[in-house]
Scaffold this motif. Structure first.
Motif, PDB file in Angstrom:
ATOM      1  N   LEU A 169     -14.701   4.170  -5.889  1.00  0.00           N
ATOM      2  CA  LEU A 169     -14.306   3.841  -4.511  1.00  0.00           C
ATOM      3  C   LEU A 169     -12.806   3.603  -4.418  1.00  0.00           C
ATOM      4  O   LEU A 169     -12.131   4.109  -3.514  1.00  0.00           O
ATOM      5  N   LEU A 170     -12.291   2.833  -5.362  1.00  0.00           N
ATOM      6  CA  LEU A 170     -10.856   2.526  -5.340  1.00  0.00           C
ATOM      7  C   LEU A 170     -10.046   3.804  -5.559  1.00  0.00           C
ATOM      8  O   LEU A 170      -9.014   4.020  -4.918  1.00  0.00           O
ATOM      9  N   THR A 171     -10.534   4.659  -6.436  1.00  0.00           N
ATOM     10  CA  THR A 171      -9.850   5.927  -6.690  1.00  0.00           C
ATOM     11  C   THR A 171      -9.766   6.757  -5.405  1.00  0.00           C
ATOM     12  O   THR A 171      -8.720   7.339  -5.096  1.00  0.00           O
ATOM     13  N   LYS A 172     -10.873   6.786  -4.676  1.00  0.00           N
ATOM     14  CA  LYS A 172     -10.874   7.576  -3.435  1.00  0.00           C
ATOM     15  C   LYS A 172      -9.866   7.024  -2.440  1.00  0.00           C
ATOM     16  O   LYS A 172      -9.176   7.772  -1.754  1.00  0.00           O
ATOM     17  N   TYR A 173      -9.792   5.711  -2.368  1.00  0.00           N
ATOM     18  CA  TYR A 173      -8.825   5.128  -1.435  1.00  0.00           C
ATOM     19  C   TYR A 173      -7.392   5.441  -1.889  1.00  0.00           C
ATOM     20  O   TYR A 173      -6.561   5.880  -1.097  1.00  0.00           O
ATOM     21  N   LEU A 174      -7.121   5.222  -3.172  1.00  0.00           N
ATOM     22  CA  LEU A 174      -5.750   5.444  -3.664  1.00  0.00           C
ATOM     23  C   LEU A 174      -5.345   6.909  -3.534  1.00  0.00           C
ATOM     24  O   LEU A 174      -4.198   7.215  -3.181  1.00  0.00           O
ATOM     25  N   THR A 175      -6.293   7.798  -3.811  1.00  0.00           N
ATOM     26  CA  THR A 175      -5.997   9.222  -3.659  1.00  0.00           C
ATOM     27  C   THR A 175      -5.620   9.536  -2.215  1.00  0.00           C
ATOM     28  O   THR A 175      -4.725  10.353  -1.946  1.00  0.00           O
ATOM     29  N   SER A 176      -6.284   8.847  -1.274  1.00  0.00           N
ATOM     30  CA  SER A 176      -6.028   9.131   0.141  1.00  0.00           C
ATOM     31  C   SER A 176      -4.655   8.665   0.599  1.00  0.00           C
ATOM     32  O   SER A 176      -4.121   9.141   1.592  1.00  0.00           O
ATOM     33  N   ILE A 177      -4.069   7.689  -0.114  1.00  0.00           N
ATOM     34  CA  ILE A 177      -2.756   7.201   0.346  1.00  0.00           C
ATOM     35  C   ILE A 177      -1.601   7.688  -0.537  1.00  0.00           C
ATOM     36  O   ILE A 177      -0.445   7.453  -0.217  1.00  0.00           O
ATOM     37  N   ALA A 178      -1.914   8.355  -1.652  1.00  0.00           N
ATOM     38  CA  ALA A 178      -0.844   8.830  -2.539  1.00  0.00           C
ATOM     39  C   ALA A 178      -0.223  10.097  -1.956  1.00  0.00           C
ATOM     40  O   ALA A 178      -0.923  11.092  -1.752  1.00  0.00           O
ATOM     41  N   PRO A 179       1.054  10.089  -1.679  1.00  0.00           N
ATOM     42  CA  PRO A 179       1.684  11.303  -1.141  1.00  0.00           C
ATOM     43  C   PRO A 179       1.760  12.392  -2.221  1.00  0.00           C
ATOM     44  O   PRO A 179       1.654  12.081  -3.423  1.00  0.00           O
ATOM     45  N   PRO A 180       1.940  13.630  -1.796  1.00  0.00           N
ATOM     46  CA  PRO A 180       2.041  14.699  -2.810  1.00  0.00           C
ATOM     47  C   PRO A 180       3.347  14.604  -3.599  1.00  0.00           C
ATOM     48  O   PRO A 180       4.278  13.919  -3.204  1.00  0.00           O
ATOM     49  N   ARG A 181       3.346  15.325  -4.704  1.00  0.00           N
ATOM     50  CA  ARG A 181       4.550  15.388  -5.559  1.00  0.00           C
ATOM     51  C   ARG A 181       5.720  15.928  -4.722  1.00  0.00           C
ATOM     52  O   ARG A 181       5.530  16.832  -3.910  1.00  0.00           O
ATOM     53  N   PRO A 182       6.906  15.328  -4.869  1.00  0.00           N
ATOM     54  CA  PRO A 182       8.035  15.798  -4.043  1.00  0.00           C
ATOM     55  C   PRO A 182       8.291  17.287  -4.255  1.00  0.00           C
ATOM     56  O   PRO A 182       8.236  17.781  -5.382  1.00  0.00           O
ATOM     57  N   GLY A 183       8.566  17.977  -3.165  1.00  0.00           N
ATOM     58  CA  GLY A 183       8.823  19.409  -3.257  1.00  0.00           C
ATOM     59  C   GLY A 183      10.245  19.690  -3.723  1.00  0.00           C
ATOM     60  O   GLY A 183      11.079  18.791  -3.827  1.00  0.00           O
ATOM     61  N   GLY A 184      10.502  20.956  -4.021  1.00  0.00           N
ATOM     62  CA  GLY A 184      11.854  21.386  -4.355  1.00  0.00           C
ATOM     63  C   GLY A 184      12.265  21.125  -5.789  1.00  0.00           C
ATOM     64  O   GLY A 184      13.411  21.367  -6.163  1.00  0.00           O
ATOM     65  N   MET A 185      11.318  20.616  -6.597  1.00  0.00           N
ATOM     66  CA  MET A 185      11.688  20.319  -7.997  1.00  0.00           C
ATOM     67  C   MET A 185      11.349  21.523  -8.878  1.00  0.00           C
ATOM     68  O   MET A 185      10.292  22.113  -8.733  1.00  0.00           O
ATOM     69  N   ARG A 186      12.208  21.867  -9.795  1.00  0.00           N
ATOM     70  CA  ARG A 186      11.958  23.021 -10.674  1.00  0.00           C
ATOM     71  C   ARG A 186      11.110  22.610 -11.868  1.00  0.00           C
ATOM     72  O   ARG A 186      11.228  21.516 -12.376  1.00  0.00           O
TER      73      ARG A 186
ATOM     74  N   GLY B 160       1.139   3.577  -3.248  1.00  0.00           N
ATOM     75  CA  GLY B 160       1.178   4.968  -2.787  1.00  0.00           C
ATOM     76  C   GLY B 160       2.340   5.714  -3.439  1.00  0.00           C
ATOM     77  O   GLY B 160       2.186   6.829  -3.955  1.00  0.00           O
ATOM     78  N   GLN B 161       3.509   5.076  -3.426  1.00  0.00           N
ATOM     79  CA  GLN B 161       4.698   5.713  -4.000  1.00  0.00           C
ATOM     80  C   GLN B 161       4.581   5.845  -5.524  1.00  0.00           C
ATOM     81  O   GLN B 161       5.032   6.817  -6.116  1.00  0.00           O
ATOM     82  N   LEU B 162       3.972   4.828  -6.147  1.00  0.00           N
ATOM     83  CA  LEU B 162       3.836   4.866  -7.614  1.00  0.00           C
ATOM     84  C   LEU B 162       2.897   5.980  -8.068  1.00  0.00           C
ATOM     85  O   LEU B 162       3.007   6.487  -9.184  1.00  0.00           O
ATOM     86  N   LEU B 163       1.940   6.335  -7.188  1.00  0.00           N
ATOM     87  CA  LEU B 163       0.950   7.352  -7.550  1.00  0.00           C
ATOM     88  C   LEU B 163       1.280   8.718  -6.955  1.00  0.00           C
ATOM     89  O   LEU B 163       0.423   9.612  -6.949  1.00  0.00           O
ATOM     90  N   ARG B 164       2.459   8.866  -6.477  1.00  0.00           N
ATOM     91  CA  ARG B 164       2.850  10.128  -5.830  1.00  0.00           C
ATOM     92  C   ARG B 164       2.585  11.319  -6.762  1.00  0.00           C
ATOM     93  O   ARG B 164       3.066  11.351  -7.891  1.00  0.00           O
ATOM     94  N   GLY B 165       1.793  12.236  -6.271  1.00  0.00           N
ATOM     95  CA  GLY B 165       1.534  13.459  -7.029  1.00  0.00           C
ATOM     96  C   GLY B 165       0.464  13.333  -8.102  1.00  0.00           C
ATOM     97  O   GLY B 165       0.202  14.302  -8.818  1.00  0.00           O
TER      98      GLY B 165
ATOM     99  N   THR C  73       0.821  -1.216   0.000  1.00  0.00           N
ATOM    100  CA  THR C  73       0.000   0.000   0.000  1.00  0.00           C
ATOM    101  C   THR C  73       0.856   1.269   0.000  1.00  0.00           C
ATOM    102  O   THR C  73       1.168   1.803  -1.058  1.00  0.00           O
ATOM    103  N   ARG C  74       1.240   1.732   1.201  1.00  0.00           N
ATOM    104  CA  ARG C  74       1.978   3.004   1.254  1.00  0.00           C
ATOM    105  C   ARG C  74       3.478   2.811   1.077  1.00  0.00           C
ATOM    106  O   ARG C  74       4.152   3.618   0.456  1.00  0.00           O
ATOM    107  N   GLU C  75       4.002   1.751   1.696  1.00  0.00           N
ATOM    108  CA  GLU C  75       5.440   1.483   1.636  1.00  0.00           C
ATOM    109  C   GLU C  75       5.623   0.015   1.283  1.00  0.00           C
ATOM    110  O   GLU C  75       4.779  -0.808   1.598  1.00  0.00           O
TER     111      GLU C  75
END
Lengths: 453, 377
Positions: A436-453, A399-404, A391-393
């Motif tokens: 339903l699955l989309t809502k769950y996956l959205t809830s565990i997907a972390p945001p796009r990594p910060g600091g990227m140009r 979760g990591q694959l859907l980041r952002g 799931t997340r890790e």
């Protein structure tokens, strides 16, 4: 779906199969090739009346029994044990197709064990001729075990015409059978030679005997390496198109294939230059390097063999998420939650308000409170996706694959996984369930990594 | 939740052979498996105790049994494959869910078995002529003994949970993450679990006793008359204890844990003689051991072993019938369609017969070697 999905956090349950399978092949091939080594070399030692060599072979037979009869046998059972837990539907299909294949293998397994113990424990107490016959019974039985298991494992990668006629023999003698049999027989010869080098290098101080063992074991090892290459080419040629594409597309598999090729060439060269031309090179360090290289090739090969089957566990028969292809239309029409034995029971027990027993009213699913919708999305994830994704890790964590990713992007993926990645099974639910699955996956997907140009 | 809701659909492939064929091999395989399984289940524990605290003959018995144990374990694992294979063919709809609900303990059996097996090998290295049983090796032996008892308990959990469908919903809902079981539970709330497991210990004691006499009468050619006399006397006491234990735990199992419908069916009609025979069966090997207390004979030892095999067979048949009765509330395992795989079945049977012939030939060579003086290697 028909069975409960065993939740193994971080690793995913099928990865347990892969781990045990890799350990097992490293020993099982030695169980086959080592048996042949003992049969051939015991005959040679008796014929030349070489008592030192006979004493070494007895010592090696003990090592062989400790490794193969204990660890090999238990991990072999362990694979079977674990596939029933992690991929029960695929195991059900395999057992109902090949129960008599396994039963035949069981006969050879009995012969292996009885002959191996008699060969070792009655060393010096049987007539030499009878003693050699015991070794040959073992060698033949072990190879027949390999033949029978290869038929079944090769079937998983390409069942050929079995899909149409469901005939045992058609399934057993599938397009992958001969190539894999050649490769595995070669692998058994090569790997057992590496075990022999390692054992002899550490156990024998007498250079003359060590040189004899090194030189006598090298030719079978070189033949084994050639068989691996021939079988490997055949394996590739008879791969289903999707498996070839998976091999070409996945960078991890590319790296592994390069590793397999490069190390096999390296082992071949070292075998030729070392034990074949210069038996004196067979020091413990040299033997250890060869052994580690051999284990690396075998482990990588086994991983690749497992990985290229995606999106199936059994090609065109069972998807990796334990769905039969013929079930897809019904699941898409009536819903995955309702079609699954355990998912429907869960919904009926937890959310009776969405059921018109025994049916589940798909429209009412989206009227549930948000946490309940996410929980049902999580349920869908566990049964539809967790065979391949943590799931997340963890292993291929979704979760990591859907980041952002945005919810729209995720929903698009959920509804068309096989179009995004051909090695993913198709979506087997209704549009409401995709929501339903989309809502769950959205809830565990972390945001796009910060600091990227 | 109705537990029947948790049983998935039948396989689209059907049974590859008629149910009776599958169940015969399941029962036969389990009977064969019970012989070596009993030897490690309580035999190792007894062997460790007697090696530690027994007299010279008891230590001799312990060493004999433990020297044979690597082969016994190998055969036991091997024989265990058959019933497990046919269980998965005919009982897959309850076997897979039950084992998944207790996946980690079930998976743990593989790890424990590896450790226990190597522990036995380590212990046995201390029994060689020039070796010493170091504290490490003794600890390995004790650890293996305990691990085998634990594995027996885990197996009992798996096979009782297979028929205890009433508990599935509760176990599933209390140990799962979004409907996917964690597989961390055991079936300890099942009233049949403890008496069934304890009854197996009693039966295992009788098998160890029977094997002691068989070994002394058939294999122990080079042992002294004193050892053989001690062995029969010990076996008689052990069998008596095992039989009483079996009777007590069996009574608890039958009268204290069976549901009324199971009891009714097992005590009426064709099942009644079977139930009675299963209960009184151990009396025959016990009498045959008693007959050998003064002088052990090879013929009687073999007859006694066959009688004990019959006791185990009766037990396996009764268990099978009880299992089917317990499942009949939820599932009729005999009702699935059959897509007969005739030619693979024939090939298997031919190989099975040929294999038995080859094994018999190998054992004949072993017996010939046993009768000859030991040659140098």
């Amino acid at each position: 779906m028909h069975y409960p999905a065993w939740y193994v956090e971080f690793l995913t349950s099928p990865m347990l199969i892969a781990i045990i399978a890799i350990f097992h092949v490293l020993v099982s091939h030695y169980a086959v090739g080592g048996g042949l080594f003992l049969a051939v070399e015991t005959r040679y030692a008796y014929r030349t009346n070489n008592k030192e060599y006979l004493a070494y072979l007895k010592d090696h037979a003990w090592f062989f029994i400790l490794i193969t009869v204990v660890f090999g046998a238990i991990t072999g059972v362990g694979i079977w044990w674990t596939i029933g837990l992690a991929s029960p539907l695929a195991t059900e299909m395999l057992i109902h197709t090949f129960v008599f294949g396994w039963a035949m293998e069981y006969v050879f397994f009995v012969l292996e064990i009885v002959s191996a113990f008699i060969f070792f424990y009655y060393w010096g107490r049987l007539e030499p001729k009878i003693h050699q016959v015991m070794a040959w019974i073992y060698a033949f039985s072990a190879w027949m075990s390999l033949v029978l298991i290869t038929g079944i494992t090769a079937f998983m990668l390409n069942p050929g015409a079995w899909v149409e006629n469901r005939n045992f023999w058609v399934g057993f003698f599938n397009p992958q059978f001969i190539p894999q049999l050649i490769a595995r027989t070669g692998g058994a010869l090569l790997l057992s030679a590496l075990y022999v080098y390692l054992h002899a290098a550490f156990r024998i101080k007498e250079p003359k005997l060590r040189d004899l063992i090194a030189s006598r074991s090298t030719l079978p090892a070189l033949i084994g390496a050639v068989c691996i290459v021939i079988g490997g080419v055949g394996w590739y040629l008879f791969l289903p198109e999707s498996a070839k594409a998976a091999l070409a597309a996945a960078s991890a598999l590319n790296i592994m294939m390069v590793l397999i090729f490069a190390i096999t060439v390296g082992v071949f060269a070292l075998l030729y230059l070392g034990p074949y031309r210069n038996p004196g090179w067979m020091s413990p360090g040299f033997a250890l390097v060869l052994f580690v290289m051999g284990l690396t090739v075998f482990s990588a090969s086994e991983f690749v063999r497992e990985a290229v089957r995606k999106p199936y566990v059994i090609y065109n028969v069972v998807y990796s998420n334990q769905i039969l292809p013929e079930e897809l239309p019904t699941l898409r029409e009536k819903g995955y939650l309702e079609g699954g034995t355990w998912t429907s029971a869960w919904v009926r027990a937890r959310y009776p308000q969405v059921t018109n027993s025994p049916e589940i009213d798909e429209r009412k699913l989206l009227e549930l409170p948000e946490p309940a919708q996410r929980e049902l999305g999580h349920l869908l994830f566990q049964y539809h996706c967790s065979s391949c994704h943590a799931t997340r890790e963890g292993y291929s964590a979704v979760g990591q694959l859907l980041r952002g990713w945005t919810p729209e992007m995720i929903k698009n993926l959920v509804q068309n996984p096989e179009k995004f990645h051909f090695f993913m099974p198709p979506w087997a639910g209704t549009p409401e369930e995709a929501e339903l699955l989309t809502k769950y996956l959205t809830s565990i997907a972390p945001p796009r990594p910060g600091g990227m140009r | 939740m109705n537990p029947t809701e948790l049983i998935g659909p039948p396989s689209p492939l059907g049974y590859p052979a008629p149910y009776w064929f599958l169940v015969i091999f399941k029962v036969l395989g389990f009977t064969l498996h019970m012989v070596p399984m009993h030897l490690w289940f309580v035999g190792i524990l007894l062997a460790m105790g007697l090696a530690q605290w027994g007299g010279p003959q008891a230590q001799r018995w312990s060493a004999r049994l433990m020297r044979q144990m690597p082969v016994v374990i190998a055969l036991g694992i091997n024989f265990g494959i058959v019933p497990l294979l046919f269980t998965q063919v005919a009982y897959y709809r309850v076997f897979y869910p039950a084992t998944i609900l207790m996946a980690w303990p079930w998976f743990l059996i593989i790890v424990l078995l590896t450790l226990a097996y190597y522990g036995v090998y380590l212990y046995v290295t201390g029994l060689k002529d020039d070796a010493v049983l170091t504290p490490l090796k003794r600890a390995a032996g004790w650890s293996s003994a305990i691990l085998f008892v634990v594995m027996g308990f885990l197996f009992s959990n798996g096979f009782t949970l297979m028929t205890n469908l009433h508990e599935w919903p509760q176990i599933w809902q209390s140990t799962s993450v979004a409907g996917a079981p964690l597989g961390t539970t055991l079936n300890t709330s099942d009233p049949t679990l403890w008496p069934r497991w304890l009854m197996m210990i009693g039966l295992a004691l009788t098998t160890v006793a029977a094997y002691t006499v068989f070994d002394a009468g058939v294999f122990a050619i080079r042992e002294s008359p004193q050892y053989k006399s001690w062995a029969t006397s010990f076996a008689f006491k052990l069998y008596t204890v095992g039989m009483i234990w079996f009777a007590v735990m069996g009574s608890w199992y039958v009268f204290g844990s069976w549901s009324p419908d199971v009891r009714e069916q097992m005590f009426t009609g064709m099942s009644l003689p079977l139930t009675v025979l299963t209960a009184v069966g151990p009396g025959l090997p016990w009498l045959l051991i008693l007959a050998q207390r003064q002088q052990i004979t090879q013929t009687l030892a073999i007859l006694m072993a066959l009688a004990q095999f019959g006791v185990l067979g009766l037990n396996a048949i009764s268990r099978q019938i009880v299992q089917n009765i317990e499942l009949s509330k939820f599932l009729d395992v005999t009702a699935e369609p059959v897509n007969l795989q005739l030619s693979p079945l024939i090939v298997f049977l031919v190989l099975f017969v040929v294999g038995l012939g080859v094994v018999a030939w190998m054992l004949q060579k072993v017996l010939q070697a046993e009768r000859q003086p030991i040659r140098g290697s």
